[in-house]
Scaffold this active site. Structure first.
Site, PDB file in Angstrom:
ATOM      1  N   TYR A   1      30.129 -47.972  90.644  1.00 23.38           N
ATOM      2  CA  TYR A   1      29.324 -49.184  90.716  1.00 23.38           C
ATOM      3  C   TYR A   1      29.074 -49.538  92.170  1.00 23.38           C
ATOM      4  O   TYR A   1      29.899 -49.252  93.043  1.00 23.38           O
ATOM      5  CB  TYR A   1      30.062 -50.363  90.062  1.00 23.38           C
ATOM      6  CG  TYR A   1      29.941 -50.438  88.559  1.00 23.38           C
ATOM      7  CD1 TYR A   1      28.890 -51.130  87.969  1.00 23.38           C
ATOM      8  CD2 TYR A   1      30.882 -49.831  87.738  1.00 23.38           C
ATOM      9  CE1 TYR A   1      28.776 -51.221  86.583  1.00 23.38           C
ATOM     10  CE2 TYR A   1      30.776 -49.911  86.350  1.00 23.38           C
ATOM     11  CZ  TYR A   1      29.721 -50.614  85.778  1.00 23.38           C
ATOM     12  OH  TYR A   1      29.608 -50.699  84.418  1.00 23.38           O
TER      13      TYR A   1
ATOM     14  N   ASP B   1      26.166 -55.987  81.234  1.00 23.26           N
ATOM     15  CA  ASP B   1      25.935 -57.378  80.836  1.00 23.26           C
ATOM     16  C   ASP B   1      24.547 -57.866  81.238  1.00 23.26           C
ATOM     17  O   ASP B   1      23.866 -57.225  82.045  1.00 23.26           O
ATOM     18  CB  ASP B   1      26.980 -58.284  81.500  1.00 23.26           C
ATOM     19  CG  ASP B   1      28.343 -58.150  80.852  1.00 23.26           C
ATOM     20  OD1 ASP B   1      28.402 -58.025  79.619  1.00 23.26           O
ATOM     21  OD2 ASP B   1      29.353 -58.165  81.591  1.00 23.26           O
TER      22      ASP B   1
ATOM     23  N   ARG C   1      32.971 -57.501  88.848  1.00 22.04           N
ATOM     24  CA  ARG C   1      32.542 -58.838  89.274  1.00 22.04           C
ATOM     25  C   ARG C   1      33.743 -59.745  89.582  1.00 22.04           C
ATOM     26  O   ARG C   1      33.686 -60.567  90.504  1.00 22.04           O
ATOM     27  CB  ARG C   1      31.649 -59.468  88.208  1.00 22.04           C
ATOM     28  CG  ARG C   1      30.283 -58.770  88.127  1.00 22.04           C
ATOM     29  CD  ARG C   1      29.520 -59.121  86.865  1.00 22.04           C
ATOM     30  NE  ARG C   1      29.302 -60.546  86.739  1.00 22.04           N
ATOM     31  CZ  ARG C   1      28.826 -61.133  85.637  1.00 22.04           C
ATOM     32  NH1 ARG C   1      28.518 -60.387  84.576  1.00 22.04           N
ATOM     33  NH2 ARG C   1      28.655 -62.431  85.599  1.00 22.04           N
TER      34      ARG C   1
ATOM     35  N   ARG D   1      28.060 -50.119  78.431  1.00 18.55           N
ATOM     36  CA  ARG D   1      27.167 -51.274  78.296  1.00 18.55           C
ATOM     37  C   ARG D   1      27.193 -52.073  79.577  1.00 18.55           C
ATOM     38  O   ARG D   1      28.227 -52.197  80.221  1.00 18.55           O
ATOM     39  CB  ARG D   1      27.671 -52.196  77.178  1.00 18.55           C
ATOM     40  CG  ARG D   1      27.664 -51.584  75.819  1.00 18.55           C
ATOM     41  CD  ARG D   1      28.399 -52.534  74.871  1.00 18.55           C
ATOM     42  NE  ARG D   1      28.634 -51.892  73.594  1.00 18.55           N
ATOM     43  CZ  ARG D   1      29.464 -52.341  72.671  1.00 18.55           C
ATOM     44  NH1 ARG D   1      30.170 -53.450  72.902  1.00 18.55           N
ATOM     45  NH2 ARG D   1      29.597 -51.711  71.538  1.00 18.55           N
TER      46      ARG D   1
END
Lengths: 245, 245
Positions: free
Chosen positions: A111, A52, A198, A50
């Site tokens: 990522y 955000d 993050r 998932r």
């Protein structure tokens, strides 16, 4: 019943994240709605990871079991038709063995985190990169990032709402590359904790602006306390790049 | 009265082009309005080259004579404050001699045209690149582009509403560079006719998909007739890159 594997790209800016939520725009909701328009089947997609609200994907992977047997190429075309102008694109569809599971078969995830390092506000990159006006020292950031590579307890970089069973993860890559005022952070792991990328980027930026020394990252890591690390970088710069099976 | 030179970046997607139009959102209108908020002066910006609706800029240049003497750094900061979330950013401001004119002092202009060459629709690049689903042969496109370099009558690539005195221009660069499915067209000239870059790209794409041979570009050029060339590529992929003085 055939199982279909989808590779998906999306601009997360307008969405409340991947996961289906009633009455809120989500990536999953839009794709399931497009599948329904084609098949009249209400299916649930299984996703690799998932994302955000505001986070983008260049190669998200999901699978679904659909009763109707369709040519994958035509299914891709039909889905993209119903997803027109929604910022979601099916890059490819293939039928796969029912032993394949988008989430559980994942071997690694990569990522990308994009930073634009300049004083002036963003225009064409707005919502697509993190704007950092203070000059960042990428050499120091890379020196600091090395402390995160390997098998560690990443509690200091974990969101309080994270549901992972263990805070221990093995980070395979954590590296910044600079090209003029564009700074790209590349990272790879079998899996990540909630907000881990993050939180790592937000903390590494403290090193970049000179508030922290590279070694302070190791101190934060060893503290195993979220309060020991830096802020959460915004979702705008984050792209789920590739799922490796 | 001090003259200020501004370097400006913008996302043209939401605007009816550079030029001020009453009651319509334009880049010039937004910046002049921001200048008024700071100085209470109604000034007219002089720009290096107007851009059409939907066209972006990475380094547009404009100048203005403003009665109020301000620190250029503070003026940049103030303008960007009033331009927040408008997709327009002042990259730099400097005071300059009144012999400098944003348009008439221009020695050369460079444009970038971005194409994404893949079947799947665009997401993060939507409105920021031209989506070409048919495979493009960049080698042929570069072979064709060479016929355009040099001093020519570009009537075949000129919009009917073009106001230039002469259709003759000297094209200094016209080159495609490919990186995976991203194709970037780089072009440079002292000045361009209206729609010239978009008409060149639209026509070169006919070569790229194999409908035209590279040599057909020369036939179109020599015809000096807009109907002899191909379609106008959309504004989405076009970026005014740099103004050289």
């Amino acid at each position: 019943m055939p199982r279909y594997k989808f590779i998906i790209e999306y601009n997360g800016s307008a969405y409340h994240g991947w996961q289906y939520q009633e009455n809120l725009p989500t990536i999953q909701g839009e794709i399931e709605s497009a599948i329904f328009k084609i098949t009249q089947e209400s299916i649930r997609l299984q996703v690799s990871g998932r994302t955000d609200a505001g986070v983008h994907a260049l190669g998200q992977v999901a699978h679904a079991d659909i009763n109707k047997l369709m040519d994958p190429f035509r299914l891709t075309y039909g889905l993209n038709h119903f997803l027109t102008n929604k910022g979601i694109s099916i890059l490819s569809t293939e039928t796969c063995d029912t032993t394949f599971h988008a989430r559980f078969s994942t071997k690694a995830r990569t990522y990308l985190y994009k930073i634009i390092n300049r004083r002036a506000p963003l225009t064409v990159d707005m919502k697509l990169a993190y704007h950092v006006p203070l000059p960042l020292d990428v050499t120091s950031m890379n020196e600091a990032a090395k402390y995160l590579i390997g098998h560690h307890d990443f509690t200091s970089f974990r969101a309080s709402e994270c549901q992972a069973l263990s805070p221990k993860k093995t980070l395979e890559q954590a590296e910044f590359k600079q090209s003029n005022n564009l700074i790209e952070f590349h990272t790879r792991s079998k899996s990540f904790l909630h907000h881990q990328v993050r939180n790592m980027v937000g903390t590494l930026c403290l090193v970049g602006v000179g508030k922290w020394q590279p070694k302070d990252i190791q101190i934060a890591l060893l503290a195993k306390n979220r309060k020991a690390a830096g802020p959460t970088a915004p979702p705008d710069g984050l792209y789920l790049r590739e799922i490796i099976y």
